[in-house]
Scaffold this motif. Structure first.
Motif, PDB file in Angstrom:
ATOM      1  N   ALA A   1      36.481  95.231  66.202  1.00 15.17           N
ATOM      2  CA  ALA A   1      37.759  95.933  66.252  1.00 15.17           C
ATOM      3  C   ALA A   1      38.857  95.226  65.462  1.00 15.17           C
ATOM      4  N   ASP A   2      38.563  94.064  64.918  1.00 17.82           N
ATOM      5  CA  ASP A   2      39.562  93.338  64.138  1.00 17.82           C
ATOM      6  C   ASP A   2      39.917  94.154  62.895  1.00 17.82           C
ATOM      7  N   THR A   3      41.182  94.388  62.687  1.00 21.92           N
ATOM      8  CA  THR A   3      41.596  95.288  61.603  1.00 21.92           C
ATOM      9  C   THR A   3      41.411  94.680  60.221  1.00 21.92           C
ATOM     10  N   THR A   4      41.170  93.376  60.150  1.00 19.93           N
ATOM     11  CA  THR A   4      41.003  92.717  58.856  1.00 19.93           C
ATOM     12  C   THR A   4      39.541  92.526  58.478  1.00 19.93           C
ATOM     13  N   ILE A   5      38.729  92.075  59.415  1.00 22.05           N
ATOM     14  CA  ILE A   5      37.326  91.776  59.095  1.00 22.05           C
ATOM     15  C   ILE A   5      36.340  92.671  59.836  1.00 22.05           C
ATOM     16  N   GLY A   6      36.843  93.566  60.688  1.00 19.12           N
ATOM     17  CA  GLY A   6      35.970  94.464  61.426  1.00 19.12           C
ATOM     18  C   GLY A   6      35.626  95.708  60.627  1.00 19.12           C
ATOM     19  N   TYR A   7      35.259  96.774  61.338  1.00 18.53           N
ATOM     20  CA  TYR A   7      34.778  97.987  60.675  1.00 18.53           C
ATOM     21  C   TYR A   7      35.830  98.635  59.787  1.00 18.53           C
ATOM     22  N   ASN A   8      37.116  98.450  60.105  1.00 19.51           N
ATOM     23  CA  ASN A   8      38.189  99.046  59.301  1.00 19.51           C
ATOM     24  C   ASN A   8      38.125  98.632  57.834  1.00 19.51           C
ATOM     25  N   LYS A   9      37.576  97.471  57.580  1.00 25.90           N
ATOM     26  CA  LYS A   9      37.503  96.960  56.213  1.00 25.90           C
ATOM     27  C   LYS A   9      36.596  97.813  55.337  1.00 25.90           C
ATOM     28  N   TYR A  10      35.647  98.523  55.962  1.00 28.98           N
ATOM     29  CA  TYR A  10      34.583  99.165  55.201  1.00 28.98           C
ATOM     30  C   TYR A  10      34.607 100.696  55.212  1.00 28.98           C
ATOM     31  N   ILE A  11      35.256 101.310  56.171  1.00 30.31           N
ATOM     32  CA  ILE A  11      35.149 102.768  56.301  1.00 30.31           C
ATOM     33  C   ILE A  11      36.516 103.440  56.314  1.00 30.31           C
ATOM     34  N   ASP A  12      36.517 104.686  55.872  1.00 32.29           N
ATOM     35  CA  ASP A  12      37.677 105.553  56.046  1.00 32.29           C
ATOM     36  C   ASP A  12      37.627 106.069  57.486  1.00 32.29           C
ATOM     37  N   VAL A  13      38.371 105.437  58.348  1.00 30.16           N
ATOM     38  CA  VAL A  13      38.274 105.713  59.789  1.00 30.16           C
ATOM     39  C   VAL A  13      38.596 107.171  60.094  1.00 30.16           C
ATOM     40  N   ASN A  14      39.602 107.711  59.415  1.00 35.01           N
ATOM     41  CA  ASN A  14      39.992 109.098  59.689  1.00 35.01           C
ATOM     42  C   ASN A  14      38.855 110.077  59.414  1.00 35.01           C
ATOM     43  N   SER A  15      38.048 109.799  58.378  1.00 31.97           N
ATOM     44  CA  SER A  15      36.929 110.696  58.068  1.00 31.97           C
ATOM     45  C   SER A  15      35.857 110.621  59.151  1.00 31.97           C
ATOM     46  N   PHE A  16      35.646 109.444  59.742  1.00 34.64           N
ATOM     47  CA  PHE A  16      34.694 109.313  60.838  1.00 34.64           C
ATOM     48  C   PHE A  16      35.184 110.076  62.063  1.00 34.64           C
ATOM     49  N   ILE A  17      36.483 110.021  62.319  1.00 31.50           N
ATOM     50  CA  ILE A  17      37.059 110.760  63.447  1.00 31.50           C
ATOM     51  C   ILE A  17      36.877 112.256  63.252  1.00 31.50           C
ATOM     52  N   ASP A  18      37.206 112.747  62.062  1.00 28.37           N
ATOM     53  CA  ASP A  18      37.081 114.183  61.809  1.00 28.37           C
ATOM     54  C   ASP A  18      35.632 114.647  61.870  1.00 28.37           C
ATOM     55  N   PHE A  19      34.732 113.839  61.333  1.00 25.30           N
ATOM     56  CA  PHE A  19      33.313 114.190  61.375  1.00 25.30           C
ATOM     57  C   PHE A  19      32.833 114.286  62.824  1.00 25.30           C
ATOM     58  N   TYR A  20      33.241 113.340  63.627  1.00 25.68           N
ATOM     59  CA  TYR A  20      32.887 113.338  65.052  1.00 25.68           C
ATOM     60  C   TYR A  20      33.448 114.580  65.748  1.00 25.68           C
ATOM     61  N   ILE A  21      34.706 114.896  65.485  1.00 22.77           N
ATOM     62  CA  ILE A  21      35.347 116.028  66.151  1.00 22.77           C
ATOM     63  C   ILE A  21      34.631 117.335  65.835  1.00 22.77           C
ATOM     64  N   VAL A  22      34.304 117.573  64.567  1.00 19.31           N
ATOM     65  CA  VAL A  22      33.671 118.844  64.204  1.00 19.31           C
ATOM     66  C   VAL A  22      32.271 118.936  64.795  1.00 19.31           C
TER      67      VAL A  22
END
Length: 438
Positions: free
Chosen positions: A258-279
Motif C-alpha cells: 500500500a506504500d504510495t511510492t514503492i507499492g502497487y501504485n508505482k506500476y498500475i493505473d489504479v483508476n483503470s483497475f477500479i473501473d474494470f472491477y466495477i464493470v
C-alpha cells in the motif's frame, strides 16, 4: 456501381425459418464468397457490400452498396462461439491488390480490421453493446459498434454487430508503436497489449508466459502477448514486459503493497483497475478477470503504467447464465466459484483501505450519472426499440427464444435493478473525498 452479389439477391429470398428479408432499418451487410468456404484459418478473399442510407431511413436489399463496396479477407473468429450455428467473423477490408484498405465504416474511424459479432447465447442481443457503451461513458476506450443484418451468399444470417477489433491504433488502443528496433531506453517501455484469456487457434503456450504468482486458487497464471504478436517480439521486449508485470505482482504481494511510492501504485493505473472491477461486478461477469481480460502499457514518457482494459466479451454477463449462480444478482464474481482462476490482484487491492475508499467514491459518482438506473434502462430501451423488427427476423432464422424478445429485455432490466441495489449496499469502502475519479 454494380453490386458484387449474385442476381438472386435482386428479389426477396427465403432461408431456414422462412425469413422474407427485403429491407431493414439497420444497415445491411452483404458478403459474397464467390463459391468459397469460410474457415477458421486461413482467411479467404471475397466481396462485401454495405447498404446504409442514414439514421432513420430504411435500407432495401435492392439499394446500391453505398457504405462499402469492395474486397475483404474473412475467417471465423472466437473460441466457444465457433461451435454455434450462428458464426462470428473477423474481417479485413482490402484493396484489389491485397493491401490494407483503411476506411471509415458506419461512422467508425478509418481502419481495416473489423469484427462481425454474432449474438447467439445472448437473447437480448445487446449485452456486449451495453457494456461497451458503459465503458465509453466512464471515459475509457471501448470498441465502437453498429447493429446490422447480415447476408452471406444469398442466405440471411440474422442480427450482427459490426464492431472494431481491439488493436493498437490512434483511434483504438492509443499507445506507442513498438518496432523491432525499440530495444532500449524509453522506446522499450511501450507500447504493449497483454491479456489473460483462453488459447484459441491463433494462440499457444509460446505466445505467453507464466506469472511467478499463482491465481487465487493456487493455479498457474498464464499471461499472453497480444501486441506485438509473439512472433514479432524480440527477446528484450518480452523480457521487459514480463519483468514489469512481475515487479507489479511482487509489490502487490509484499507487506509494503500500500506504500504510495514503492507499492502497487508505482506500476498500475489504479483508476483503470477500479473501473474494470466495477464493470465486471456490475455485470456479474462469470468470465471476468480470468478470460478476455486485456491490459496495455504505453511508454514511460506517456505515463507508462499498466492499465486495465479495454472491456471485452460480456455475452454471458448480466444474469445470462443458468449455472454457477450466474443468474443471481447478489454476490461477488471476484471470489465466485470460478474465482480460483482469477489473478490475485483484485482481491489483494481490496486489502488497502485507501483503494477501497477510492472504489466507493467512484461507485457513488457513477451511480449519480451513467450508472443511474434511468440512464442504463434508457439505453437498453432505445436499443430494444431500434431492434424491434430485426430481432423478429433474427429469431425466425435462429429458433432460440422461449420467452419473447421483450420478455428477455424485461428479465435483463429486472436483474440489473436488483444488482444495482445489492452493490449499493455492499460496495466496500467509505467515500470521504469530494472529487472522485472523473
Amino acid at each position: 456501381m454494380k453490386k458484387l452479389l449474385l442476381i438472386a439477391l435482386i428479389s426477396p429470398f427465403f432461408t431456414e425459418g422462412q425469413v422474407n428479408f427485403t429491407a431493414s432499418n439497420l444497415p445491411i451487410v452483404v458478403i459474397n464468397t464467390n463459391g468459397q468456404t469460410i474457415l477458421d484459418d486461413p482467411r479467404i478473399v471475397c466481396d462485401m457490400g454495405i447498404i446504409y442510407n442514414g439514421n432513420g431511413i430504411f435500407n432495401s436489399i435492392n439499394d446500391t452498396f453505398n457504405e462499402y463496396n469492395g474486397k475483404i479477407s474473412i475467417e471465423y473468429r472466437g473460441s466457444t462461439s465457433q461451435g454455434f450455428p450462428k458464426k462470428p467473423y473477423a474481417l479485413e477490408t482490402q484493396k484489389a491488390n491485397g493491401d490494407n484498405n483503411n476506411v471509415s465504416i458506419l461512422g467508425m474511424p478509418k481502419e481495416n480490421d473489423w469484427i462481425l459479432y454474432a449474438p447467439y447465447t445472448d437473447k437480448s442481443l445487446l449485452r456486449n453493446v451495453l457494456t461497451f457503451d458503459i465503458g465509453r461513458k466512464m471515459g475509457s476506450y471501448a470498441s465502437r459498434t453498429q447493429f446490422c443484418e447480415l447476408v452471406i451468399d444469398s442466405v440471411y444470417q440474422g442480427v450482427y454487430v459490426f464492431m472494431e477489433k481491439l488493436k493498437r491504433d490512434k483511434n483504438r488502443i492509443d499507445i506507442a508503436r513498438l518496432d523491432s528496433n525499440d530495444l532500449a531506453g524509453d522506446s522499450l517501455t511501450g507500447g504493449y497489449i497483454i491479456k489473460v484469456d483462453k488459447f484459441t487457434a491463433t494462440g499457444s503456450w509460446w505466445d505467453s508466459w507464466q506469472s511467478n504468482y499463482n491465481t487465487i486458487g493456487g493455479n498457474s497464471l498464464t499471461i499472453q502477448y497480444h501486441y506485438p504478436e509473439s512472433d514479432d517480439m524480440l527477446p528484450q521486449q518480452k523480457s521487459y514486459i514480463e519483468s514489469y508485470v512481475d515487479s507489479f505482482e511482487y509489490a502487490l504481494s509484499a507487506s509494503f503493497f500500500a506504500d504510495t511510492t514503492i507499492g502497487y501504485n508505482k506500476y498500475i493505473d489504479v483508476n483503470s483497475f477500479i473501473d474494470f472491477y466495477i464493470v465486471n461486478e456490475l455485470a456479474r461477469n462469470i468470465d471476468g478477470y480470468r478470460l478476455s481480460t486485456f491490459m496495455y502499457k504505453d511508454r514511460r514518457s506517456n505515463g507508462g503504467k499498466l492499465t486495465m482494459g479495454p472491456l471485452w466479451d460480456f455475452n454471458l454477463a448480466f444474469g445470462n447464465l443458468d449455472y454457477s449462480n450466474g443468474g443471481d444478482p447478489t454476490g461477488w464474481v471476484v471470489n465466485s466459484v470460478f474465482g480460483g482462476d482469477h489473478p490475485f490482484w483484485f482481491e489483494r487491492l481490496l486489502d488497502d483501505t485507501t483503494y477501497q475508499n477510492k472504489l466507493k467514491c467512484r461507485w457513488e459518482y457513477l451511480r449519480e450519472r451513467s450508472f443511474s438506473q434511468d440512464s442504463i434502462f434508457n439505453f437498453i430501451d432505445s436499443i430494444s426499440f431500434y431492434l424491434d423488427s430485426a430481432q423478429q427476423r433474427n429469431f425466425q432464422r435462429w429458433n432460440l427464444l422461449s420467452p419473447f424478445f421483450q420478455e428477455e429485455i424485461d428479465i435483463l432490466k429486472d436483474w440489473l435493478e436488483d444488482r444495482l441495489l445489492w452493490l449499493d449496499s455492499n460496495m466496500p469502502g467509505n467515500c470521504y473525498i469530494t472529487n472522485p475519479i472523473e
